[in-house]
Design a protein around this motif. Structure first.
Motif, PDB file in Angstrom:
ATOM      1  N   SER A  22      -3.944  -1.668  -7.118  1.00  0.00           N
ATOM      2  CA  SER A  22      -4.440  -1.797  -5.747  1.00  0.00           C
ATOM      3  C   SER A  22      -5.573  -2.817  -5.689  1.00  0.00           C
ATOM      4  O   SER A  22      -5.670  -3.589  -4.755  1.00  0.00           O
ATOM      5  N   PHE A  23      -6.412  -2.860  -6.721  1.00  0.00           N
ATOM      6  CA  PHE A  23      -7.468  -3.872  -6.740  1.00  0.00           C
ATOM      7  C   PHE A  23      -6.888  -5.266  -6.887  1.00  0.00           C
ATOM      8  O   PHE A  23      -7.366  -6.222  -6.280  1.00  0.00           O
ATOM      9  N   PHE A  74      -6.038 -12.602  -3.798  1.00  0.00           N
ATOM     10  CA  PHE A  74      -6.143 -13.697  -2.825  1.00  0.00           C
ATOM     11  C   PHE A  74      -7.582 -14.188  -2.704  1.00  0.00           C
ATOM     12  O   PHE A  74      -7.838 -15.373  -2.545  1.00  0.00           O
ATOM     13  N   VAL A  75      -8.507 -13.232  -2.764  1.00  0.00           N
ATOM     14  CA  VAL A  75      -9.919 -13.605  -2.694  1.00  0.00           C
ATOM     15  C   VAL A  75     -10.242 -14.542  -3.859  1.00  0.00           C
ATOM     16  O   VAL A  75     -10.893 -15.573  -3.695  1.00  0.00           O
ATOM     17  N   ASP A 116      -8.651 -17.914  -3.385  1.00  0.00           N
ATOM     18  CA  ASP A 116      -9.423 -18.656  -2.392  1.00  0.00           C
ATOM     19  C   ASP A 116     -10.660 -19.275  -3.032  1.00  0.00           C
ATOM     20  O   ASP A 116     -11.004 -20.420  -2.772  1.00  0.00           O
ATOM     21  N   PRO A 128       0.816  -1.221   0.000  1.00  0.00           N
ATOM     22  CA  PRO A 128       0.000   0.000   0.000  1.00  0.00           C
ATOM     23  C   PRO A 128       0.850   1.272   0.000  1.00  0.00           C
ATOM     24  O   PRO A 128       0.527   2.231  -0.703  1.00  0.00           O
ATOM     25  N   ILE A 161     -18.661  -4.444  -5.745  1.00  0.00           N
ATOM     26  CA  ILE A 161     -17.651  -3.524  -5.229  1.00  0.00           C
ATOM     27  C   ILE A 161     -17.898  -2.126  -5.787  1.00  0.00           C
ATOM     28  O   ILE A 161     -17.817  -1.131  -5.072  1.00  0.00           O
ATOM     29  N   TYR A 188      -4.006  -6.261  -5.878  1.00  0.00           N
ATOM     30  CA  TYR A 188      -3.429  -6.629  -4.583  1.00  0.00           C
ATOM     31  C   TYR A 188      -4.520  -7.039  -3.607  1.00  0.00           C
ATOM     32  O   TYR A 188      -4.372  -7.987  -2.843  1.00  0.00           O
ATOM     33  N   ARG A 189      -5.643  -6.335  -3.667  1.00  0.00           N
ATOM     34  CA  ARG A 189      -6.715  -6.601  -2.713  1.00  0.00           C
ATOM     35  C   ARG A 189      -7.458  -7.889  -3.033  1.00  0.00           C
ATOM     36  O   ARG A 189      -7.863  -8.627  -2.151  1.00  0.00           O
ATOM     37  N   TYR A 190      -7.660  -8.176  -4.323  1.00  0.00           N
ATOM     38  CA  TYR A 190      -8.579  -9.263  -4.643  1.00  0.00           C
ATOM     39  C   TYR A 190      -7.941 -10.527  -5.197  1.00  0.00           C
ATOM     40  O   TYR A 190      -8.615 -11.539  -5.345  1.00  0.00           O
ATOM     41  N   ARG A 204     -18.816  -9.897  -8.395  1.00  0.00           N
ATOM     42  CA  ARG A 204     -18.156  -9.219  -7.287  1.00  0.00           C
ATOM     43  C   ARG A 204     -17.739  -7.812  -7.697  1.00  0.00           C
ATOM     44  O   ARG A 204     -17.931  -6.861  -6.951  1.00  0.00           O
TER      45      ARG A 204
END
Ligand code: ATP
Ligand code: MG
Lengths: 261, 265
Positions: free
Chosen positions: B150-151, B157-158, B161, B130, B204, B153-155, B200
Protein backbone atom coordinates in the motif's frame (compact mmCIF):
# COMPACT_ATOMS: atom_id res chain seq x y z
CA UNK A 1 -9.24 29.40 33.07
CA UNK A 2 -6.52 26.85 33.43
CA UNK A 3 -3.60 26.51 31.07
CA UNK A 4 -4.13 23.52 28.81
CA UNK A 5 -0.69 23.86 27.23
CA UNK A 6 2.26 24.91 29.30
CA UNK A 7 5.76 24.96 27.86
CA UNK A 8 8.69 26.07 29.96
CA UNK A 9 12.35 26.45 29.02
CA UNK A 10 12.13 24.15 26.04
CA UNK A 11 15.33 23.74 24.05
CA UNK A 12 15.77 21.63 20.97
CA UNK A 13 18.82 20.96 18.86
CA UNK A 14 18.70 18.85 15.67
CA UNK A 15 21.13 15.90 15.44
CA UNK A 16 23.32 17.88 13.01
CA UNK A 17 23.74 20.61 15.59
CA UNK A 18 21.26 23.15 14.18
CA UNK A 19 19.38 24.95 16.92
CA UNK A 20 15.65 24.31 16.46
CA UNK A 21 14.26 25.97 19.58
CA UNK A 22 15.95 28.08 22.20
CA UNK A 23 14.50 28.52 25.65
CA UNK A 24 10.86 28.57 24.62
CA UNK A 25 8.20 29.29 27.25
CA UNK A 26 4.55 30.07 26.75
CA UNK A 27 1.10 29.03 27.84
CA UNK A 28 -2.25 28.59 26.15
CA UNK A 29 -5.56 28.47 27.94
CA UNK A 30 -8.34 26.02 27.31
CA UNK A 31 -10.58 27.07 24.43
CA UNK A 32 -8.11 29.67 23.28
CA UNK A 33 -6.94 30.25 19.72
CA UNK A 34 -3.26 31.04 19.53
CA UNK A 35 -1.80 32.19 16.24
CA UNK A 36 1.96 31.74 15.91
CA UNK A 37 3.77 33.91 13.40
CA UNK A 38 7.43 34.12 12.58
CA UNK A 39 9.79 34.20 9.61
CA UNK A 40 11.02 31.05 7.87
CA UNK A 41 13.22 28.79 9.93
CA UNK A 42 12.36 30.28 13.31
CA UNK A 43 11.35 26.96 14.82
CA UNK A 44 7.56 26.97 14.52
CA UNK A 45 7.32 23.50 13.00
CA UNK A 46 9.95 22.26 15.42
CA UNK A 47 7.77 23.47 18.29
CA UNK A 48 4.78 21.48 17.02
CA UNK A 49 6.93 18.37 16.67
CA UNK A 50 7.98 18.82 20.28
CA UNK A 51 4.42 19.34 21.50
CA UNK A 52 3.42 15.97 20.02
CA UNK A 53 6.49 14.16 21.29
CA UNK A 54 7.88 13.38 17.84
CA UNK A 55 11.00 15.32 18.73
CA UNK A 56 12.22 15.28 22.30
CA UNK A 57 13.85 18.44 23.52
CA UNK A 58 15.00 19.53 26.96
CA UNK A 59 12.48 21.37 29.04
CA UNK A 60 9.05 20.89 30.43
CA UNK A 61 5.82 20.43 28.48
CA UNK A 62 2.46 19.96 30.12
CA UNK A 63 -0.62 19.27 28.04
CA UNK A 64 -4.12 18.88 29.46
CA UNK A 65 -2.70 18.23 32.89
CA UNK A 66 -0.31 15.56 31.67
CA UNK A 67 3.45 15.94 31.64
CA UNK A 68 4.87 14.99 28.27
CA UNK A 69 7.10 11.97 28.79
CA UNK A 70 7.55 8.50 27.33
CA UNK A 71 4.68 7.04 29.33
CA UNK A 72 2.09 9.76 28.92
CA UNK A 73 2.84 10.66 25.32
CA UNK A 74 0.24 8.17 24.03
CA UNK A 75 -2.45 9.65 26.25
CA UNK A 76 -1.50 13.14 25.08
CA UNK A 77 -1.71 12.13 21.42
CA UNK A 78 -5.32 11.11 21.97
CA UNK A 79 -6.02 14.72 22.88
CA UNK A 80 -3.84 16.50 20.34
CA UNK A 81 -4.37 16.48 16.59
CA UNK A 82 -1.78 17.91 14.27
CA UNK A 83 -1.94 18.85 10.60
CA UNK A 84 1.46 18.82 8.93
CA UNK A 85 2.79 21.53 6.68
CA UNK A 86 3.03 19.12 3.73
CA UNK A 87 -0.17 17.14 3.05
CA UNK A 88 1.77 14.39 1.26
CA UNK A 89 3.21 13.46 4.64
CA UNK A 90 -0.22 13.34 6.22
CA UNK A 91 -2.02 11.29 3.59
CA UNK A 92 -0.30 7.94 3.43
CA UNK A 93 -3.19 5.56 2.81
CA UNK A 94 -4.43 4.33 -0.56
CA UNK A 95 -7.73 6.23 -0.41
CA UNK A 96 -9.00 9.40 1.24
CA UNK A 97 -11.44 7.40 3.37
CA UNK A 98 -8.65 5.12 4.62
CA UNK A 99 -6.72 8.18 5.68
CA UNK A 100 -9.59 9.95 7.40
CA UNK A 101 -10.55 6.80 9.29
CA UNK A 102 -6.97 5.92 10.25
CA UNK A 103 -6.97 7.96 13.47
CA UNK A 104 -10.44 6.98 14.73
CA UNK A 105 -9.69 3.31 14.06
CA UNK A 106 -6.53 3.57 16.13
CA UNK A 107 -8.55 5.16 18.92
CA UNK A 108 -10.42 1.87 19.03
CA UNK A 109 -13.83 3.14 17.96
CA UNK A 110 -16.23 0.69 16.37
CA UNK A 111 -16.96 0.60 12.64
CA UNK A 112 -20.13 2.71 12.75
CA UNK A 113 -18.62 5.42 14.93
CA UNK A 114 -15.58 5.54 12.65
CA UNK A 115 -17.73 5.83 9.54
CA UNK A 116 -19.90 8.56 11.07
CA UNK A 117 -16.93 10.58 12.32
CA UNK A 118 -15.10 10.29 8.99
CA UNK A 119 -18.13 11.33 6.97
CA UNK A 120 -18.67 14.29 9.27
CA UNK A 121 -15.05 15.39 8.99
CA UNK A 122 -15.14 15.13 5.19
CA UNK A 123 -18.36 17.14 5.11
CA UNK A 124 -16.74 19.84 7.25
CA UNK A 125 -13.95 20.37 4.75
CA UNK A 126 -16.33 20.10 1.82
CA UNK A 127 -14.94 16.82 0.56
CA UNK A 128 -17.98 14.58 0.45
CA UNK A 129 -17.78 12.21 -2.47
CA UNK A 130 -13.98 11.96 -2.32
CA UNK A 131 -14.05 8.84 -0.09
CA UNK A 132 -12.62 6.35 -2.56
CA UNK A 133 -10.36 8.79 -4.39
CA UNK A 134 -6.63 8.14 -4.38
CA UNK A 135 -4.96 10.90 -2.42
CA UNK A 136 -2.08 11.17 -4.86
CA UNK A 137 -4.36 12.32 -7.64
CA UNK A 138 -5.96 15.12 -5.63
CA UNK A 139 -5.06 18.75 -6.28
CA UNK A 140 -2.90 20.44 -3.68
CA UNK A 141 -5.83 22.29 -2.11
CA UNK A 142 -7.88 19.10 -1.97
CA UNK A 143 -4.97 17.29 -0.33
CA UNK A 144 -4.68 20.08 2.18
CA UNK A 145 -8.38 19.82 3.03
CA UNK A 146 -8.23 16.04 3.23
CA UNK A 147 -5.25 16.37 5.59
CA UNK A 148 -7.32 18.63 7.84
CA UNK A 149 -10.16 16.07 7.79
CA UNK A 150 -7.83 13.29 8.97
CA UNK A 151 -7.42 15.19 12.21
CA UNK A 152 -10.97 16.52 12.59
CA UNK A 153 -12.28 12.95 12.43
CA UNK A 154 -10.47 12.17 15.68
CA UNK A 155 -12.24 15.04 17.43
CA UNK A 156 -9.22 16.07 19.54
CA UNK A 157 -9.41 18.67 22.30
CA UNK A 158 -6.35 20.48 21.02
CA UNK A 159 -5.59 21.15 17.37
CA UNK A 160 -2.25 22.13 15.87
CA UNK A 161 -2.27 23.47 12.32
CA UNK A 162 1.05 24.05 10.58
CA UNK A 163 0.43 26.55 7.77
CA UNK A 164 -3.04 25.23 7.01
CA UNK A 165 -3.87 27.84 4.37
CA UNK A 166 -0.65 27.96 2.37
CA UNK A 167 -1.48 26.99 -1.19
CA UNK A 168 -5.23 27.36 -0.71
CA UNK A 169 -7.26 29.62 -2.97
CA UNK A 170 -9.28 32.47 -1.39
CA UNK A 171 -12.48 30.45 -1.29
CA UNK A 172 -10.85 27.47 0.45
CA UNK A 173 -9.09 29.84 2.83
CA UNK A 174 -12.31 31.50 3.89
CA UNK A 175 -13.88 28.05 4.18
CA UNK A 176 -11.04 27.07 6.50
CA UNK A 177 -11.60 30.18 8.60
CA UNK A 178 -15.22 29.12 8.96
CA UNK A 179 -14.08 25.69 10.13
CA UNK A 180 -11.89 27.43 12.70
CA UNK A 181 -14.89 29.38 14.00
CA UNK A 182 -16.89 26.16 14.31
CA UNK A 183 -14.07 24.45 16.21
CA UNK A 184 -13.66 27.50 18.43
CA UNK A 185 -17.36 27.46 19.29
CA UNK A 186 -16.96 23.81 20.28
CA UNK A 187 -14.42 24.88 22.88
CA UNK A 188 -11.34 23.45 21.16
CA UNK A 189 -7.92 24.85 21.87
CA UNK A 190 -6.32 25.78 18.56
CA UNK A 191 -2.71 26.61 17.68
CA UNK A 192 -2.06 27.85 14.16
CA UNK A 193 1.28 28.53 12.54
CA UNK A 194 0.93 30.88 9.61
CA UNK A 195 2.76 33.39 7.47
CA UNK A 196 -0.50 35.10 6.76
CA UNK A 197 -0.82 37.42 9.73
CA UNK A 198 -4.22 38.54 8.58
CA UNK A 199 -5.52 35.04 9.13
CA UNK A 200 -5.29 35.92 12.81
CA UNK A 201 -7.73 38.77 12.46
CA UNK A 202 -10.94 38.04 14.26
CA UNK A 203 -9.99 34.53 15.26
CA UNK A 204 -6.85 34.90 17.35
CA UNK A 205 -7.23 35.36 21.05
CA UNK A 206 -3.48 35.77 21.22
CA UNK A 207 -0.70 36.15 18.70
CA UNK A 208 2.73 34.69 19.46
CA UNK A 209 5.71 36.06 17.53
CA UNK A 210 8.75 33.85 16.94
CA UNK A 211 12.06 35.55 16.27
CA UNK A 212 15.23 34.52 14.46
CA UNK A 213 16.57 33.47 17.87
CA UNK A 214 14.16 30.53 17.62
CA UNK A 215 11.94 31.58 20.46
CA UNK A 216 8.86 33.72 21.14
CA UNK A 217 9.65 37.41 21.58
CA UNK A 218 6.15 38.76 22.00
CA UNK A 219 2.70 37.59 22.87
CA UNK A 220 -0.41 39.70 22.84
CA UNK A 221 -3.73 40.39 21.22
CA UNK A 222 -3.96 40.77 17.45
CA UNK A 223 -4.32 44.53 17.86
CA UNK A 224 -1.33 44.87 20.15
CA UNK A 225 0.97 42.87 17.91
CA UNK A 226 -0.16 44.42 14.65
CA UNK A 227 0.14 47.95 15.94
CA UNK A 228 3.77 47.31 16.84
CA UNK A 229 5.37 48.04 13.44
CA UNK A 230 8.86 47.94 14.88
CA UNK A 231 8.37 44.42 16.18
CA UNK A 232 6.90 43.15 12.92
CA UNK A 233 9.58 44.76 10.81
CA UNK A 234 12.39 43.49 13.01
CA UNK A 235 11.09 39.93 12.73
CA UNK A 236 10.61 39.99 8.98
CA UNK A 237 6.86 39.75 9.19
CA UNK A 238 6.32 42.84 7.09
CA UNK A 239 8.69 44.21 4.53
CA UNK A 240 9.61 47.74 3.67
CA UNK A 241 9.27 48.66 0.02
CA UNK A 242 11.78 50.91 -1.66
CA UNK A 243 9.30 53.75 -1.72
CA UNK A 244 9.52 53.70 2.05
CA UNK A 245 6.02 52.67 3.05
CA UNK A 246 5.36 49.65 5.20
CA UNK A 247 3.34 47.05 3.37
CA UNK A 248 1.59 44.16 4.97
CA UNK A 249 1.92 40.97 3.00
CA UNK A 250 -1.29 39.86 1.35
CA UNK A 251 -3.19 42.81 2.70
CA UNK A 252 -5.27 43.23 -0.39
CA UNK A 253 -5.99 39.53 -0.64
CA UNK A 254 -7.16 39.40 2.95
CA UNK A 255 -9.40 42.39 2.42
CA UNK A 256 -11.02 40.56 -0.43
CA UNK A 257 -11.63 37.49 1.67
CA UNK A 258 -13.21 39.40 4.48
CA UNK A 259 -15.59 41.05 2.12
CA UNK A 260 -16.80 37.64 1.08
CA UNK A 261 -17.04 36.17 4.58
CA UNK B 1 -21.11 -2.46 -3.51
CA UNK B 2 -24.25 -1.09 -4.97
CA UNK B 3 -22.83 1.30 -7.52
CA UNK B 4 -20.83 -1.26 -9.51
CA UNK B 5 -21.28 -1.21 -13.26
CA UNK B 6 -21.32 -4.93 -13.66
CA UNK B 7 -21.34 -8.15 -11.76
CA UNK B 8 -17.58 -8.73 -11.65
CA UNK B 9 -16.86 -5.20 -10.50
CA UNK B 10 -19.31 -5.55 -7.65
CA UNK B 11 -17.80 -8.77 -6.36
CA UNK B 12 -15.95 -8.92 -3.08
CA UNK B 13 -12.24 -8.64 -4.02
CA UNK B 14 -11.68 -11.86 -2.11
CA UNK B 15 -13.88 -13.82 -4.51
CA UNK B 16 -11.91 -12.49 -7.45
CA UNK B 17 -8.55 -13.25 -5.87
CA UNK B 18 -9.63 -16.78 -4.94
CA UNK B 19 -11.26 -17.70 -8.23
CA UNK B 20 -8.67 -16.10 -10.51
CA UNK B 21 -5.83 -17.69 -8.57
CA UNK B 22 -7.50 -21.11 -8.83
CA UNK B 23 -7.85 -20.71 -12.59
CA UNK B 24 -4.20 -19.75 -12.94
CA UNK B 25 -3.13 -22.60 -10.67
CA UNK B 26 -5.11 -25.16 -12.70
CA UNK B 27 -3.70 -23.82 -15.96
CA UNK B 28 -0.13 -23.93 -14.73
CA UNK B 29 -0.52 -27.51 -13.53
CA UNK B 30 -2.15 -28.73 -16.76
CA UNK B 31 0.41 -30.34 -19.10
CA UNK B 32 0.70 -28.36 -22.32
CA UNK B 33 0.08 -31.45 -24.43
CA UNK B 34 -3.61 -31.29 -23.45
CA UNK B 35 -4.10 -28.45 -25.90
CA UNK B 36 -7.89 -28.87 -25.91
CA UNK B 37 -8.02 -28.04 -22.20
CA UNK B 38 -6.46 -24.70 -22.90
CA UNK B 39 -9.17 -24.01 -25.44
CA UNK B 40 -11.65 -24.58 -22.63
CA UNK B 41 -9.73 -22.33 -20.24
CA UNK B 42 -9.79 -19.70 -22.92
CA UNK B 43 -13.57 -20.04 -23.25
CA UNK B 44 -13.97 -19.78 -19.47
CA UNK B 45 -11.86 -16.62 -19.37
CA UNK B 46 -13.79 -15.14 -22.28
CA UNK B 47 -17.02 -15.83 -20.43
CA UNK B 48 -15.70 -13.94 -17.40
CA UNK B 49 -14.61 -11.06 -19.62
CA UNK B 50 -18.08 -11.05 -21.13
CA UNK B 51 -19.89 -10.73 -17.80
CA UNK B 52 -17.32 -8.14 -16.72
CA UNK B 53 -18.31 -6.17 -19.83
CA UNK B 54 -14.72 -5.91 -20.97
CA UNK B 55 -14.33 -5.54 -24.71
CA UNK B 56 -11.72 -7.55 -26.65
CA UNK B 57 -10.25 -4.20 -27.64
CA UNK B 58 -9.53 -3.31 -24.00
CA UNK B 59 -7.91 -6.68 -23.42
CA UNK B 60 -5.81 -6.53 -26.57
CA UNK B 61 -4.68 -2.99 -25.87
CA UNK B 62 -3.31 -3.86 -22.46
CA UNK B 63 -2.04 -7.27 -23.53
CA UNK B 64 0.15 -5.90 -26.28
CA UNK B 65 2.12 -3.93 -23.74
CA UNK B 66 3.22 -7.12 -22.02
CA UNK B 67 3.38 -9.67 -24.84
CA UNK B 68 6.62 -8.40 -26.43
CA UNK B 69 8.53 -9.08 -23.21
CA UNK B 70 7.31 -12.66 -23.06
CA UNK B 71 7.90 -13.22 -26.75
CA UNK B 72 11.40 -11.90 -26.43
CA UNK B 73 12.18 -14.41 -23.71
CA UNK B 74 10.35 -17.30 -25.33
CA UNK B 75 11.40 -16.89 -28.94
CA UNK B 76 14.82 -18.46 -28.48
CA UNK B 77 13.63 -21.51 -26.60
CA UNK B 78 12.81 -23.69 -29.66
CA UNK B 79 16.35 -23.22 -30.92
CA UNK B 80 18.15 -23.72 -27.67
CA UNK B 81 16.38 -26.66 -26.12
CA UNK B 82 18.00 -30.07 -26.81
CA UNK B 83 15.86 -32.92 -28.12
CA UNK B 84 14.43 -34.51 -31.24
CA UNK B 85 15.00 -32.29 -34.23
CA UNK B 86 11.78 -31.11 -35.85
CA UNK B 87 13.23 -28.76 -38.42
CA UNK B 88 16.71 -27.55 -39.25
CA UNK B 89 18.40 -25.17 -41.58
CA UNK B 90 21.99 -24.56 -42.52
CA UNK B 91 23.24 -21.02 -43.04
CA UNK B 92 26.92 -21.13 -43.84
CA UNK B 93 28.61 -22.71 -40.84
CA UNK B 94 25.54 -22.18 -38.70
CA UNK B 95 23.19 -25.02 -38.06
CA UNK B 96 19.82 -23.87 -36.72
CA UNK B 97 17.77 -26.61 -35.10
CA UNK B 98 14.25 -26.51 -33.83
CA UNK B 99 13.34 -29.38 -31.54
CA UNK B 100 9.95 -30.87 -30.64
CA UNK B 101 10.69 -30.33 -26.97
CA UNK B 102 11.60 -26.73 -27.70
CA UNK B 103 8.35 -26.09 -29.53
CA UNK B 104 6.29 -27.53 -26.70
CA UNK B 105 8.13 -25.48 -24.09
CA UNK B 106 7.59 -22.41 -26.24
CA UNK B 107 3.87 -23.10 -26.53
CA UNK B 108 3.70 -23.88 -22.82
CA UNK B 109 5.15 -20.51 -21.93
CA UNK B 110 3.20 -18.47 -24.46
CA UNK B 111 -0.23 -20.02 -23.99
CA UNK B 112 -0.11 -20.05 -20.21
CA UNK B 113 1.20 -16.52 -19.91
CA UNK B 114 -1.20 -15.06 -22.45
CA UNK B 115 -4.18 -16.64 -20.68
CA UNK B 116 -2.92 -15.47 -17.30
CA UNK B 117 -2.39 -11.96 -18.63
CA UNK B 118 -5.94 -11.81 -19.94
CA UNK B 119 -7.15 -12.78 -16.47
CA UNK B 120 -4.98 -10.11 -14.90
CA UNK B 121 -6.33 -7.52 -17.29
CA UNK B 122 -9.87 -8.47 -16.30
CA UNK B 123 -8.95 -8.37 -12.63
CA UNK B 124 -7.28 -4.98 -12.80
CA UNK B 125 -10.08 -3.48 -14.86
CA UNK B 126 -12.71 -4.52 -12.33
CA UNK B 127 -10.86 -4.00 -9.04
CA UNK B 128 -9.18 -0.87 -7.71
CA UNK B 129 -5.81 -1.40 -6.11
CA UNK B 130 -7.00 -0.34 -2.63
CA UNK B 131 -9.85 -2.86 -2.86
CA UNK B 132 -7.41 -5.52 -3.97
CA UNK B 133 -5.20 -4.74 -0.98
CA UNK B 134 -8.09 -5.00 1.43
CA UNK B 135 -9.05 -8.31 -0.17
CA UNK B 136 -5.50 -9.57 0.36
CA UNK B 137 -5.60 -8.41 3.96
CA UNK B 138 -8.93 -10.09 4.62
CA UNK B 139 -7.49 -13.30 3.17
CA UNK B 140 -4.83 -13.12 5.86
CA UNK B 141 -1.90 -12.21 3.66
CA UNK B 142 0.99 -11.27 5.97
CA UNK B 143 0.19 -7.76 7.15
CA UNK B 144 3.67 -6.42 6.52
CA UNK B 145 3.39 -7.35 2.86
CA UNK B 146 0.04 -5.59 2.51
CA UNK B 147 1.34 -2.46 4.25
CA UNK B 148 4.43 -2.46 2.02
CA UNK B 149 2.34 -2.76 -1.11
CA UNK B 150 0.00 0.00 0.00
CA UNK B 151 2.90 2.36 0.67
CA UNK B 152 4.43 1.47 -2.65
CA UNK B 153 1.18 2.25 -4.39
CA UNK B 154 0.86 5.52 -2.51
CA UNK B 155 4.39 6.83 -2.87
CA UNK B 156 5.82 5.42 -6.10
CA UNK B 157 4.35 8.34 -8.03
CA UNK B 158 5.54 10.87 -5.48
CA UNK B 159 9.02 9.45 -5.83
CA UNK B 160 8.87 9.45 -9.62
CA UNK B 161 7.69 13.05 -9.53
CA UNK B 162 10.57 13.97 -7.30
CA UNK B 163 13.02 12.30 -9.68
CA UNK B 164 11.41 14.11 -12.60
CA UNK B 165 11.74 17.45 -10.81
CA UNK B 166 15.42 16.80 -10.13
CA UNK B 167 16.02 15.91 -13.78
CA UNK B 168 14.21 19.03 -14.87
CA UNK B 169 16.24 21.20 -12.50
CA UNK B 170 19.40 19.69 -13.96
CA UNK B 171 18.25 20.02 -17.55
CA UNK B 172 17.51 23.71 -17.08
CA UNK B 173 21.05 24.43 -16.02
CA UNK B 174 22.85 21.87 -18.15
CA UNK B 175 24.76 23.02 -21.18
CA UNK B 176 26.87 19.99 -21.96
CA UNK B 177 29.88 18.73 -20.05
CA UNK B 178 32.33 15.86 -19.89
CA UNK B 179 31.00 12.35 -19.26
CA UNK B 180 32.80 12.01 -15.93
CA UNK B 181 31.08 15.21 -14.80
CA UNK B 182 27.68 13.91 -15.83
CA UNK B 183 28.15 10.66 -13.92
CA UNK B 184 29.06 12.61 -10.82
CA UNK B 185 25.87 14.65 -11.10
CA UNK B 186 23.73 11.56 -11.62
CA UNK B 187 25.36 10.16 -8.51
CA UNK B 188 24.38 13.26 -6.57
CA UNK B 189 20.82 13.03 -7.80
CA UNK B 190 20.47 9.42 -6.70
CA UNK B 191 21.88 10.40 -3.33
CA UNK B 192 19.46 13.29 -2.95
CA UNK B 193 16.56 11.09 -3.97
CA UNK B 194 17.56 8.57 -1.34
CA UNK B 195 17.85 11.19 1.40
CA UNK B 196 14.54 12.77 0.48
CA UNK B 197 12.84 9.38 0.55
CA UNK B 198 14.36 8.62 3.91
CA UNK B 199 13.30 12.00 5.35
CA UNK B 200 9.82 11.55 3.97
CA UNK B 201 9.55 8.10 5.50
CA UNK B 202 10.43 9.63 8.86
CA UNK B 203 7.77 12.31 8.52
CA UNK B 204 5.13 9.81 7.43
CA UNK B 205 5.95 7.65 10.40
CA UNK B 206 5.50 10.70 12.64
CA UNK B 207 2.13 11.39 11.04
CA UNK B 208 1.15 7.80 11.75
CA UNK B 209 2.14 7.71 15.41
CA UNK B 210 0.49 11.05 16.10
CA UNK B 211 -2.76 9.51 14.99
CA UNK B 212 -2.32 6.64 17.39
CA UNK B 213 -0.50 4.08 15.25
CA UNK B 214 0.97 1.29 17.37
CA UNK B 215 2.08 -1.16 14.71
CA UNK B 216 -1.29 -2.54 13.83
CA UNK B 217 -3.07 -1.35 10.70
CA UNK B 218 -6.81 -1.35 11.19
CA UNK B 219 -9.29 -0.72 8.46
CA UNK B 220 -12.99 -0.41 8.02
CA UNK B 221 -14.34 -3.65 6.64
CA UNK B 222 -15.90 -2.51 3.41
CA UNK B 223 -16.73 -5.89 1.95
CA UNK B 224 -19.02 -8.71 2.73
CA UNK B 225 -19.58 -11.97 0.92
CA UNK B 226 -22.94 -11.93 -0.78
CA UNK B 227 -24.75 -14.78 -2.48
CA UNK B 228 -23.43 -13.49 -5.81
CA UNK B 229 -19.87 -14.00 -4.59
CA UNK B 230 -20.83 -17.49 -3.55
CA UNK B 231 -22.37 -18.19 -6.97
CA UNK B 232 -19.36 -16.77 -8.80
CA UNK B 233 -16.81 -18.84 -6.92
CA UNK B 234 -18.89 -22.02 -7.17
CA UNK B 235 -19.36 -21.41 -10.88
CA UNK B 236 -15.64 -21.04 -11.43
CA UNK B 237 -14.75 -24.07 -9.30
CA UNK B 238 -17.30 -26.26 -11.07
CA UNK B 239 -16.02 -25.18 -14.49
CA UNK B 240 -12.48 -25.93 -13.39
CA UNK B 241 -13.51 -29.37 -12.15
CA UNK B 242 -15.12 -30.03 -15.52
CA UNK B 243 -11.98 -29.06 -17.40
CA UNK B 244 -9.48 -30.78 -15.14
CA UNK B 245 -11.36 -34.05 -14.83
CA UNK B 246 -11.91 -34.29 -18.57
CA UNK B 247 -15.64 -34.92 -18.10
CA UNK B 248 -16.30 -32.63 -21.06
CA UNK B 249 -14.80 -35.13 -23.45
CA UNK B 250 -16.87 -37.92 -21.98
CA UNK B 251 -19.98 -35.81 -22.53
CA UNK B 252 -18.90 -35.41 -26.14
CA UNK B 253 -18.57 -39.17 -26.48
CA UNK B 254 -21.99 -39.65 -24.92
CA UNK B 255 -23.47 -37.34 -27.49
CA UNK B 256 -21.82 -39.23 -30.31
CA UNK B 257 -22.98 -42.45 -28.79
CA UNK B 258 -26.45 -41.04 -28.56
CA UNK B 259 -26.26 -40.07 -32.20
CA UNK B 260 -25.32 -43.63 -32.97
CA UNK B 261 -28.21 -44.72 -30.85
CA UNK B 262 -30.54 -42.49 -32.75
CA UNK B 263 -29.21 -43.82 -36.00
CA UNK B 264 -29.59 -47.30 -34.77
CA UNK B 265 -33.14 -46.60 -33.86
N1 ATP C 1 15.71 17.82 10.08
C1 ATP C 1 16.43 18.90 10.34
N2 ATP C 1 17.75 18.80 10.53
C2 ATP C 1 18.49 19.89 10.81
N3 ATP C 1 18.00 21.12 10.94
C3 ATP C 1 16.69 21.30 10.78
C4 ATP C 1 15.84 20.20 10.45
N4 ATP C 1 14.56 20.67 10.33
C5 ATP C 1 14.65 21.99 10.57
N5 ATP C 1 15.92 22.38 10.84
C6 ATP C 1 16.37 23.74 11.17
O1 ATP C 1 15.74 24.14 12.38
C7 ATP C 1 15.33 25.49 12.31
C8 ATP C 1 13.83 25.59 12.57
O2 ATP C 1 13.13 24.94 11.53
P1 ATP C 1 11.56 24.86 11.44
O3 ATP C 1 11.24 23.92 10.38
O4 ATP C 1 11.01 24.59 12.79
O5 ATP C 1 11.20 26.35 10.99
P2 ATP C 1 9.77 26.99 10.70
O6 ATP C 1 9.61 28.11 11.62
O7 ATP C 1 8.73 25.94 10.70
O8 ATP C 1 10.01 27.54 9.22
P3 ATP C 1 8.99 27.67 7.98
O9 ATP C 1 8.21 28.89 8.21
O10 ATP C 1 9.90 27.81 6.82
O11 ATP C 1 8.18 26.42 7.94
C9 ATP C 1 15.74 25.98 10.94
O12 ATP C 1 16.93 26.70 11.07
C10 ATP C 1 15.99 24.75 10.13
O13 ATP C 1 17.00 24.94 9.19
MG1 MG D 1 7.51 25.12 9.23
Amino acid sequence: MASIIKVSNLNYRYPDGTVGLKDVSFEAEEGETLVIIGANGTGKSTLFMNLTGILEGDGHINIAGLTLNKIQVKEIRRKVGMVFQNPDDQLFCPTVMDDVSFGPLNLGWDNNEVMAASQKALALVDMEGYESRTSYHLSFGEKKRAAIATVLSMDPKILLFDEPTSGLDPRSTSKFINILYTLKSQGKTILIVTHDIFLAQGIADKVLVFSEEKRPVAIGSYKEILSNYGLLLKNNLVHQHHHGQIVYEHEHRRGYIHERL
Amino acid sequence: MGFANNLVEGLDPRSKIISFLSIILCMVLTPITRLKDFGLYFLLILAIAFIAKITPRQILKRMFVLIPFILFIAIFIPFIKEGNVYWSIKIGYWQLRVTYEGVWTFLNLIIKSVLSIILLVIASATTTFPDFLQGMEMLRTPRLLVILMSFMYRYIFVLLDEAKRLMRARALRYFGSRYSEQFRIIGYMIGILFIRTFERAKRIYSAMIIRGFTGEIRSIKRFQFSYIDFLFITGIIISLLFIVSGIVYKLEHMKINNAHLWQAL
